[in-house]
Scaffold this active site. Structure first.
Site, PDB file in Angstrom:
ATOM      1  N   ASP A  69       0.828  -1.209   0.000  1.00 18.30           N
ATOM      2  CA  ASP A  69       0.000   0.000   0.000  1.00 18.30           C
ATOM      3  C   ASP A  69       0.860   1.256   0.000  1.00 18.30           C
ATOM      4  O   ASP A  69       0.515   2.250  -0.627  1.00 18.30           O
ATOM      5  CB  ASP A  69      -0.906   0.027   1.241  1.00 18.30           C
ATOM      6  CG  ASP A  69      -2.037  -0.965   1.117  1.00 18.30           C
ATOM      7  OD1 ASP A  69      -2.546  -1.140  -0.006  1.00 18.30           O
ATOM      8  OD2 ASP A  69      -2.392  -1.573   2.134  1.00 18.30           O
ATOM      9  N   GLY A  70       1.969   1.206   0.750  1.00 16.80           N
ATOM     10  CA  GLY A  70       2.867   2.354   0.796  1.00 16.80           C
ATOM     11  C   GLY A  70       3.327   2.716  -0.610  1.00 16.80           C
ATOM     12  O   GLY A  70       3.381   3.895  -0.969  1.00 16.80           O
ATOM     13  N   GLU A 102      -5.582   9.881   4.324  1.00 22.25           N
ATOM     14  CA  GLU A 102      -6.019  10.783   5.388  1.00 22.25           C
ATOM     15  C   GLU A 102      -5.092  11.988   5.523  1.00 22.25           C
ATOM     16  O   GLU A 102      -3.959  11.973   5.035  1.00 22.25           O
ATOM     17  CB  GLU A 102      -6.074  10.061   6.748  1.00 22.25           C
ATOM     18  CG  GLU A 102      -4.762   9.812   7.468  1.00 22.25           C
ATOM     19  CD  GLU A 102      -3.938   8.657   6.931  1.00 22.25           C
ATOM     20  OE1 GLU A 102      -2.847   8.952   6.404  1.00 22.25           O
ATOM     21  OE2 GLU A 102      -4.350   7.492   7.017  1.00 22.25           O
ATOM     22  N   ASP A 111      -4.065  13.867  21.389  1.00 26.11           N
ATOM     23  CA  ASP A 111      -2.920  13.770  20.465  1.00 26.11           C
ATOM     24  C   ASP A 111      -3.183  14.510  19.154  1.00 26.11           C
ATOM     25  O   ASP A 111      -2.255  15.004  18.525  1.00 26.11           O
ATOM     26  CB  ASP A 111      -2.620  12.302  20.130  1.00 26.11           C
ATOM     27  CG  ASP A 111      -1.827  11.608  21.230  1.00 26.11           C
ATOM     28  OD1 ASP A 111      -1.688  12.188  22.325  1.00 26.11           O
ATOM     29  OD2 ASP A 111      -1.349  10.470  20.988  1.00 26.11           O
ATOM     30  N   ALA A 143      -7.047   2.210   7.072  1.00 29.01           N
ATOM     31  CA  ALA A 143      -5.643   2.436   7.449  1.00 29.01           C
ATOM     32  C   ALA A 143      -5.556   2.970   8.888  1.00 29.01           C
ATOM     33  O   ALA A 143      -6.115   2.375   9.804  1.00 29.01           O
ATOM     34  CB  ALA A 143      -4.994   3.363   6.427  1.00 29.01           C
ATOM     35  N   ASN A 174      -7.038   5.281  10.416  1.00 27.10           N
ATOM     36  CA  ASN A 174      -8.385   5.450  10.976  1.00 27.10           C
ATOM     37  C   ASN A 174      -8.897   4.194  11.669  1.00 27.10           C
ATOM     38  O   ASN A 174      -9.512   4.261  12.729  1.00 27.10           O
ATOM     39  CB  ASN A 174      -9.334   5.865   9.839  1.00 27.10           C
ATOM     40  CG  ASN A 174     -10.789   5.855  10.248  1.00 27.10           C
ATOM     41  OD1 ASN A 174     -11.236   6.716  10.994  1.00 27.10           O
ATOM     42  ND2 ASN A 174     -11.527   4.858   9.779  1.00 27.10           N
ATOM     43  N   PHE A 175      -8.643   3.059  11.057  1.00 25.02           N
ATOM     44  CA  PHE A 175      -9.136   1.783  11.594  1.00 25.02           C
ATOM     45  C   PHE A 175      -8.423   1.440  12.901  1.00 25.02           C
ATOM     46  O   PHE A 175      -9.034   0.943  13.849  1.00 25.02           O
ATOM     47  CB  PHE A 175      -8.933   0.688  10.542  1.00 25.02           C
ATOM     48  CG  PHE A 175      -9.473  -0.651  10.932  1.00 25.02           C
ATOM     49  CD1 PHE A 175     -10.816  -0.818  11.223  1.00 25.02           C
ATOM     50  CD2 PHE A 175      -8.637  -1.756  11.004  1.00 25.02           C
ATOM     51  CE1 PHE A 175     -11.324  -2.062  11.576  1.00 25.02           C
ATOM     52  CE2 PHE A 175      -9.130  -3.004  11.355  1.00 25.02           C
ATOM     53  CZ  PHE A 175     -10.481  -3.156  11.648  1.00 25.02           C
ATOM     54  N   SER A 176      -7.127   1.724  12.967  1.00 25.77           N
ATOM     55  CA  SER A 176      -6.373   1.481  14.202  1.00 25.77           C
ATOM     56  C   SER A 176      -6.886   2.349  15.346  1.00 25.77           C
ATOM     57  O   SER A 176      -6.711   2.014  16.514  1.00 25.77           O
ATOM     58  CB  SER A 176      -4.889   1.784  14.001  1.00 25.77           C
ATOM     59  OG  SER A 176      -4.393   1.095  12.894  1.00 25.77           O
ATOM     60  N   ALA A 209      -6.420   9.647  20.515  1.00 24.17           N
ATOM     61  CA  ALA A 209      -6.252   9.738  21.979  1.00 24.17           C
ATOM     62  C   ALA A 209      -6.898  10.986  22.569  1.00 24.17           C
ATOM     63  O   ALA A 209      -6.217  11.839  23.159  1.00 24.17           O
ATOM     64  CB  ALA A 209      -4.758   9.649  22.354  1.00 24.17           C
TER      65      ALA A 209
HETATM   66  P1  NAP Z   1       3.817   2.100   6.953  1.00 26.29           P
HETATM   67  O1  NAP Z   1       4.204   2.711   8.245  1.00 26.29           O
HETATM   68  O2  NAP Z   1       4.794   1.276   6.207  1.00 26.29           O
HETATM   69  O3  NAP Z   1       2.518   1.180   7.097  1.00 26.29           O
HETATM   70  C1  NAP Z   1       1.256   1.445   7.483  1.00 26.29           C
HETATM   71  C2  NAP Z   1       0.423   0.156   7.299  1.00 26.29           C
HETATM   72  O4  NAP Z   1      -0.878   0.545   6.835  1.00 26.29           O
HETATM   73  C3  NAP Z   1       0.984  -0.816   6.274  1.00 26.29           C
HETATM   74  O5  NAP Z   1       0.702  -2.137   6.697  1.00 26.29           O
HETATM   75  C4  NAP Z   1       0.191  -0.465   5.021  1.00 26.29           C
HETATM   76  O6  NAP Z   1       0.098  -1.538   4.097  1.00 26.29           O
HETATM   77  C5  NAP Z   1      -1.155  -0.171   5.634  1.00 26.29           C
HETATM   78  N1  NAP Z   1      -2.041   0.670   4.819  1.00 26.29           N
HETATM   79  C6  NAP Z   1      -1.764   1.809   4.122  1.00 26.29           C
HETATM   80  N2  NAP Z   1      -2.872   2.275   3.537  1.00 26.29           N
HETATM   81  C7  NAP Z   1      -3.877   1.425   3.849  1.00 26.29           C
HETATM   82  C8  NAP Z   1      -5.261   1.369   3.546  1.00 26.29           C
HETATM   83  N3  NAP Z   1      -5.859   2.314   2.797  1.00 26.29           N
HETATM   84  N4  NAP Z   1      -6.002   0.355   4.045  1.00 26.29           N
HETATM   85  C9  NAP Z   1      -5.433  -0.591   4.827  1.00 26.29           C
HETATM   86  N5  NAP Z   1      -4.127  -0.592   5.154  1.00 26.29           N
HETATM   87  C10 NAP Z   1      -3.360   0.397   4.684  1.00 26.29           C
HETATM   88  O7  NAP Z   1       3.379   3.346   6.016  1.00 26.29           O
HETATM   89  P2  NAP Z   1       2.932   3.349   4.497  1.00 26.29           P
HETATM   90  O8  NAP Z   1       2.951   1.973   3.943  1.00 26.29           O
HETATM   91  O9  NAP Z   1       3.713   4.431   3.839  1.00 26.29           O
HETATM   92  O10 NAP Z   1       1.414   3.834   4.651  1.00 26.29           O
HETATM   93  C11 NAP Z   1       1.076   5.130   5.079  1.00 26.29           C
HETATM   94  C12 NAP Z   1      -0.143   5.008   5.926  1.00 26.29           C
HETATM   95  O11 NAP Z   1       0.181   4.402   7.167  1.00 26.29           O
HETATM   96  C13 NAP Z   1      -0.784   6.296   6.353  1.00 26.29           C
HETATM   97  O12 NAP Z   1      -1.587   6.838   5.345  1.00 26.29           O
HETATM   98  C14 NAP Z   1      -1.572   5.865   7.581  1.00 26.29           C
HETATM   99  O13 NAP Z   1      -2.917   5.531   7.244  1.00 26.29           O
HETATM  100  C15 NAP Z   1      -0.893   4.594   8.045  1.00 26.29           C
HETATM  101  N6  NAP Z   1      -0.477   4.703   9.447  1.00 26.29           N
HETATM  102  C16 NAP Z   1      -1.076   3.879  10.337  1.00 26.29           C
HETATM  103  C17 NAP Z   1      -0.786   3.974  11.700  1.00 26.29           C
HETATM  104  C18 NAP Z   1      -1.502   3.057  12.638  1.00 26.29           C
HETATM  105  O14 NAP Z   1      -2.269   2.212  12.164  1.00 26.29           O
HETATM  106  N7  NAP Z   1      -1.319   3.194  13.930  1.00 26.29           N
HETATM  107  C19 NAP Z   1       0.120   4.924  12.153  1.00 26.29           C
HETATM  108  C20 NAP Z   1       0.725   5.758  11.203  1.00 26.29           C
HETATM  109  C21 NAP Z   1       0.402   5.648   9.846  1.00 26.29           C
HETATM  110  P3  NAP Z   1       1.398  -2.138   3.343  1.00 26.29           P
HETATM  111  O15 NAP Z   1       2.011  -3.058   4.348  1.00 26.29           O
HETATM  112  O16 NAP Z   1       0.832  -2.893   2.178  1.00 26.29           O
HETATM  113  O17 NAP Z   1       2.284  -0.988   2.963  1.00 26.29           O
HETATM  114 MN    MN Z   2       4.164   0.143   4.024  1.00 28.65          MN
END
Ligand code: NAP
Ligand code: MN
Length: 267
Positions: free
Chosen positions: A51-52, A125, A153, A165, A167-169, A188
């Site tokens: 997804d990244g 987001e 936060d 993504a 949001n779900f967490s 938070a």
């Molecule tokens: P990352 O830190 O490598 O991974 C974030 C995780 O979210 C990865 O497992 C990614 O999938 C997954 N993801 C991204 N978009 C998604 C979506 N629309 N639906 C379901 N899962 C999704 O960062 P990244 O890969 O560059 O992704 C950026 C995204 O990370 C941000 O947009 C944000 O939504 C998310 N994020 C999540 C948290 C949390 O859940 N606590 C905290 C910070 C950011 P892949 O493994 O396939 O890359």
């Molecule tokens: Mn990723």
């Protein structure tokens, strides 16, 4: 044949490089012209990774209107429709026109600083937090109606496709991408005798405006997150968010893939 360009974008994983070699050979054999230098004349962009990689490809191509499809190589891959062992089926389906194009809505923010304004666009987001892991206090308005003075936060505004993504967490709801809404989700939130903040998400019509106004002492210390990437603005006074008029196009090969995807990736 000089036409039928297909852009190939990928991350630097070994698996992705291997997949791209195989894919490019197969596409060439079928009369396509795969290119790793992004062409605006391409009929399709394929991105290989997780997804990244999909998110970064969307930003790098500046939200291009060329349809995108992703091949997943190892990560969660919620956006990545094709698994890396199904390349032949994918090429068959694509060349036979067995697919539909889905529009994914983007979120747009207008960021007002002391002297000027900036536009930011996200696929998953846009979030506002305090720098250095501090609490932030901000006033939140919806179409100029005061909703709350938030303390915690931060808050995040997710698109439907970003709802799975970050949001779900945060225990936000999963929203189907056919709905033109955005979701305001607290990160938070504090609920004490001193501060009251809504602790659940709110789903808001996409054409409404969510305004986030950090308290004065945060105007030089707030952090914006756009699809996980950090942005700092000094003198940040206000952010207006709404669904963007722009969207991106993604290929899908089955109308049911959303539900299959949800089940296989989250349960
Ligand atoms: P990352 O830190 O490598 O991974 C974030 C995780 O979210 C990865 O497992 C990614 O999938 C997954 N993801 C991204 N978009 C998604 C979506 N629309 N639906 C379901 N899962 C999704 O960062 P990244 O890969 O560059 O992704 C950026 C995204 O990370 C941000 O947009 C944000 O939504 C998310 N994020 C999540 C948290 C949390 O859940 N606590 C905290 C910070 C950011 P892949 O493994 O396939 O890359
Ligand atoms: Mn990723």
């Amino acid at each position: 044949m000089k036409e039928k360009y297909i852009n190939i974008l990928m991350n630097s994983n070994f698996e992705s490089k291997k997949t791209s070699k195989e894919l490019m050979k197969k596409l060439s054999d079928r009369g396509y012209n795969p290119t790793t230098t992004f062409s605006e004349n391409a009929e399709l962009t394929i991105c290989i990774g997780g997804d990244g990689t999909f998110i970064r490809s969307i930003h790098k191509s500046n939200f291009s209107q060329i349809p995108m499809v992703g091949i997943n190589t190892g990560h969660l891959g919620f956006y990545q429709e094709i698994s890396s062992d199904k390349i032949d089926e994918f090429i068959d389906d694509y060349s036979n026109g067995n697919y539909t194009i889905e529009e994914l809505k983007l979120i747009g923010a207008e960021v007002f600083t002391k002297n000027r304004s900036h536009i930011l666009t996200g696929l998953n987001e846009i979030a506002l937090k305090a720098k250095n892991s501090k609490i932030i206090h901000m006033n939140i308005y919806i179409n100029r109606n005061h909703l709350e003075k938030f303390s915690g936060d931060g808050v995040l505004v997710a698109t439907p496709s970003g709802s799975t993504a970050y949001n779900f967490s945060l225990r936000g709801a999963l929203v189907h991408h056919s709905l033109e809404v955005m979701q305001l989700t607290p990160i938070a939130p504090i609920n004490s005798a001193a501060y009251r903040s809504l602790s659940s998400s709110i789903v808001i019509p996409g054409n409404y405006i969510i305004s986030l106004i950090p308290e004065k002492r945060y105007i030089n210390s707030s952090l914006l997150l756009v699809d996980g990437e950090e942005f700092f603005f000094s003198g940040l006074k206000k952010i207006n968010l709404k669904l963007s008029n722009k969207s991106i196009k993604k290929l899908i090969f089955s109308q049911d893939s959303y539900w299959n995807n949800l089940k296989s990736k989250f349960l």
